[in-house]
Write a protein that holds these residues in place. Structure first.
Motif, PDB file in Angstrom:
ATOM      1  N   SER A 114      39.687 -20.169 -26.212  1.00 54.70           N
ATOM      2  CA  SER A 114      39.560 -19.518 -27.838  1.00 54.70           C
ATOM      3  C   SER A 114      40.351 -20.341 -28.715  1.00 54.70           C
ATOM      4  CB  SER A 114      39.686 -18.163 -27.736  1.00 54.70           C
ATOM      5  OG  SER A 114      40.882 -17.645 -27.470  1.00 54.70           O
ATOM      6  N   SER A 115      41.225 -20.841 -28.537  1.00 58.29           N
ATOM      7  CA  SER A 115      42.384 -21.384 -29.565  1.00 58.29           C
ATOM      8  C   SER A 115      43.356 -22.230 -28.884  1.00 58.29           C
ATOM      9  CB  SER A 115      43.216 -20.250 -30.314  1.00 58.29           C
ATOM     10  OG  SER A 115      43.852 -19.564 -29.433  1.00 58.29           O
ATOM     11  N   VAL A 116      44.237 -22.752 -29.603  1.00 57.91           N
ATOM     12  CA  VAL A 116      45.430 -23.833 -29.131  1.00 57.91           C
ATOM     13  C   VAL A 116      46.500 -22.628 -29.290  1.00 57.91           C
ATOM     14  CG1 VAL A 116      46.823 -25.675 -29.723  1.00 57.91           C
ATOM     15  CG2 VAL A 116      44.518 -25.933 -30.197  1.00 57.91           C
ATOM     16  N   ALA A 157      45.045 -17.123 -14.823  1.00 60.41           N
ATOM     17  CA  ALA A 157      45.868 -16.000 -14.238  1.00 60.41           C
ATOM     18  C   ALA A 157      46.841 -16.565 -13.094  1.00 60.41           C
ATOM     19  CB  ALA A 157      44.957 -15.108 -13.723  1.00 60.41           C
ATOM     20  N   VAL A 158      46.192 -17.660 -12.274  1.00 58.15           N
ATOM     21  CA  VAL A 158      46.999 -18.233 -11.463  1.00 58.15           C
ATOM     22  C   VAL A 158      47.942 -18.997 -11.940  1.00 58.15           C
ATOM     23  CG1 VAL A 158      46.652 -20.095  -9.405  1.00 58.15           C
ATOM     24  CG2 VAL A 158      44.979 -18.464  -9.633  1.00 58.15           C
ATOM     25  N   VAL A 159      48.062 -19.708 -12.800  1.00 61.43           N
ATOM     26  CA  VAL A 159      49.009 -20.615 -13.584  1.00 61.43           C
ATOM     27  C   VAL A 159      49.771 -19.408 -14.058  1.00 61.43           C
ATOM     28  CG1 VAL A 159      49.473 -22.443 -15.436  1.00 61.43           C
ATOM     29  CG2 VAL A 159      47.264 -22.650 -14.224  1.00 61.43           C
ATOM     30  N   LEU A 160      49.493 -18.617 -14.713  1.00 62.12           N
ATOM     31  CA  LEU A 160      50.562 -17.557 -15.313  1.00 62.12           C
ATOM     32  C   LEU A 160      51.606 -17.119 -14.115  1.00 62.12           C
ATOM     33  CD1 LEU A 160      48.651 -15.428 -18.068  1.00 62.12           C
ATOM     34  CD2 LEU A 160      50.479 -16.803 -18.473  1.00 62.12           C
ATOM     35  N   ILE A 179      51.996 -10.323 -17.421  1.00 60.24           N
ATOM     36  CA  ILE A 179      50.851 -10.848 -18.314  1.00 60.24           C
ATOM     37  C   ILE A 179      49.752 -11.395 -17.125  1.00 60.24           C
ATOM     38  CG2 ILE A 179      49.756 -12.276 -19.941  1.00 60.24           C
ATOM     39  CD1 ILE A 179      52.744 -12.000 -21.196  1.00 60.24           C
ATOM     40  N   GLY A 180      50.144 -12.101 -16.161  1.00 55.50           N
ATOM     41  CA  GLY A 180      49.268 -12.762 -15.149  1.00 55.50           C
ATOM     42  C   GLY A 180      48.442 -11.715 -14.447  1.00 55.50           C
ATOM     43  N   ILE A 181      49.493 -10.676 -13.913  1.00 54.88           N
ATOM     44  CA  ILE A 181      48.802  -9.697 -12.984  1.00 54.88           C
ATOM     45  C   ILE A 181      47.919  -8.575 -13.818  1.00 54.88           C
ATOM     46  CG2 ILE A 181      49.579  -7.899 -11.319  1.00 54.88           C
ATOM     47  CD1 ILE A 181      51.835  -9.751 -10.542  1.00 54.88           C
ATOM     48  N   ALA A 182      48.650  -7.940 -14.843  1.00 55.53           N
ATOM     49  CA  ALA A 182      48.173  -7.122 -15.591  1.00 55.53           C
ATOM     50  C   ALA A 182      46.703  -7.800 -16.227  1.00 55.53           C
ATOM     51  CB  ALA A 182      48.910  -6.616 -16.672  1.00 55.53           C
ATOM     52  N   ALA A 203      44.385  -7.779 -13.707  1.00 56.26           N
ATOM     53  CA  ALA A 203      43.655  -6.238 -13.420  1.00 56.26           C
ATOM     54  C   ALA A 203      42.687  -5.702 -14.264  1.00 56.26           C
ATOM     55  CB  ALA A 203      44.989  -5.351 -12.813  1.00 56.26           C
ATOM     56  N   THR A 204      43.054  -5.958 -15.669  1.00 59.68           N
ATOM     57  CA  THR A 204      42.311  -5.351 -16.638  1.00 59.68           C
ATOM     58  C   THR A 204      41.085  -6.138 -17.282  1.00 59.68           C
ATOM     59  OG1 THR A 204      43.783  -6.247 -18.365  1.00 59.68           O
ATOM     60  CG2 THR A 204      44.445  -3.883 -17.120  1.00 59.68           C
ATOM     61  N   GLY A 205      41.137  -7.554 -17.006  1.00 58.30           N
ATOM     62  CA  GLY A 205      40.302  -8.255 -17.354  1.00 58.30           C
ATOM     63  C   GLY A 205      40.613  -8.938 -18.879  1.00 58.30           C
ATOM     64  N   ASN A 206      41.690  -8.757 -19.303  1.00 59.81           N
ATOM     65  CA  ASN A 206      41.966  -8.984 -20.700  1.00 59.81           C
ATOM     66  C   ASN A 206      42.017 -10.540 -20.737  1.00 59.81           C
ATOM     67  OD1 ASN A 206      41.985  -6.448 -21.568  1.00 59.81           O
ATOM     68  ND2 ASN A 206      44.325  -6.211 -21.459  1.00 59.81           N
ATOM     69  N   LEU A 207      42.324 -11.505 -19.844  1.00 62.11           N
ATOM     70  CA  LEU A 207      42.356 -12.755 -19.963  1.00 62.11           C
ATOM     71  C   LEU A 207      41.167 -13.406 -20.320  1.00 62.11           C
ATOM     72  CD1 LEU A 207      44.899 -13.826 -16.916  1.00 62.11           C
ATOM     73  CD2 LEU A 207      45.212 -13.422 -19.215  1.00 62.11           C
ATOM     74  N   ASP A 208      40.059 -12.713 -20.091  1.00 58.48           N
ATOM     75  CA  ASP A 208      38.810 -13.423 -20.450  1.00 58.48           C
ATOM     76  C   ASP A 208      38.571 -13.439 -22.004  1.00 58.48           C
ATOM     77  OD1 ASP A 208      37.945 -13.275 -17.684  1.00 58.48           O
ATOM     78  OD2 ASP A 208      36.931 -11.230 -17.926  1.00 58.48           O
ATOM     79  N   SER A 209      39.158 -12.826 -22.613  1.00 54.35           N
ATOM     80  CA  SER A 209      39.198 -12.701 -24.351  1.00 54.35           C
ATOM     81  C   SER A 209      39.845 -14.431 -24.576  1.00 54.35           C
ATOM     82  CB  SER A 209      39.577 -11.749 -24.935  1.00 54.35           C
ATOM     83  OG  SER A 209      40.773 -11.422 -24.733  1.00 54.35           O
ATOM     84  N   THR A 210      41.013 -14.622 -23.938  1.00 58.55           N
ATOM     85  CA  THR A 210      41.735 -15.499 -24.418  1.00 58.55           C
ATOM     86  C   THR A 210      41.691 -16.867 -23.818  1.00 58.55           C
ATOM     87  OG1 THR A 210      43.587 -14.215 -24.538  1.00 58.55           O
ATOM     88  CG2 THR A 210      44.251 -16.383 -24.504  1.00 58.55           C
ATOM     89  N   TYR A 211      40.992 -16.837 -22.231  1.00 59.50           N
ATOM     90  CA  TYR A 211      40.973 -18.098 -21.842  1.00 59.50           C
ATOM     91  C   TYR A 211      39.374 -18.400 -21.296  1.00 59.50           C
ATOM     92  CZ  TYR A 211      45.747 -18.138 -20.936  1.00 59.50           C
ATOM     93  OH  TYR A 211      47.260 -18.135 -21.425  1.00 59.50           O
ATOM     94  N   GLY A 212      38.611 -17.353 -21.488  1.00 54.82           N
ATOM     95  CA  GLY A 212      37.085 -17.764 -21.467  1.00 54.82           C
ATOM     96  C   GLY A 212      36.798 -17.870 -19.879  1.00 54.82           C
ATOM     97  N   SER A 213      36.062 -19.007 -19.748  1.00 55.24           N
ATOM     98  CA  SER A 213      35.652 -19.158 -18.442  1.00 55.24           C
ATOM     99  C   SER A 213      36.815 -19.489 -17.547  1.00 55.24           C
ATOM    100  CB  SER A 213      34.597 -20.277 -18.266  1.00 55.24           C
ATOM    101  OG  SER A 213      34.996 -21.407 -18.749  1.00 55.24           O
TER     102      SER A 213
END
Length: 133
Positions: A102-104, A47-50, A25-28, A31-41
């Motif tokens: 974006s959420s808890v 990603a580093v923590v994941l 999840i962290g690497i993909a 790479a795809t930018g999908n973490l932006d929707s969940t983690y915002g800024s």
């Protein structure tokens, strides 16, 4: 093999799988930018923590299996379980809306409980080993 050692081994195997999932999840996600929707800024720190959490989980899984097989080596699993719990809390904090998330993330808080249960089982195996000596 005692019940505590069997439980620790099962938890360690699950940790191993969780580690692989976190790494993927962290690497993909990076790479795809999908973490932006969940983690915002906080996408890059998340990603580093994941990825770090994935590596810690893999190490805890290996240490837990070794500790379950040879209780004198369970101290590593105990310590890595504590580090994994701290990393999971950091991951959970990054998802809080006050920090731009974006959420808890309830699942992350459940994983913290799992981390603490792993630590408790490693401690039980450690105490059981002291009693045997």
């Amino acid at each position: 093999m005692s019940a505590a050692r069997k439980t620790l081994k099962i938890l360690a195997l699950i940790y191993f799988v969780l580690g692989i999932v976190s790494l993927v999840i962290g690497i993909a996600g990076t790479a795809t930018g999908n973490l932006d929707s969940t983690y915002g800024s906080n996408a890059i720190p998340a990603a580093v923590v994941l990825v770090a959490k994935g590596l810690i989980d893999l190490a805890a899984g290996v240490a837990g299996i070794k500790g379950a097989n040879k209780p004198s080596q369970v101290d590593g699993a105990f310590k890595l379980g504590i580090v994994a719990a701290i990393a999971t809390i950091a991951q959970a904090v990054l998802t809080l809306p006050a920090l731009g998330g974006s959420s808890v993330n309830i699942v992350t808080f459940v994983i913290v409980v799992y981390d603490l249960f792993f630590v408790q089982q490693a401690h039980a195996v450690k105490a059981e080993n002291k009693d045997r000596l």
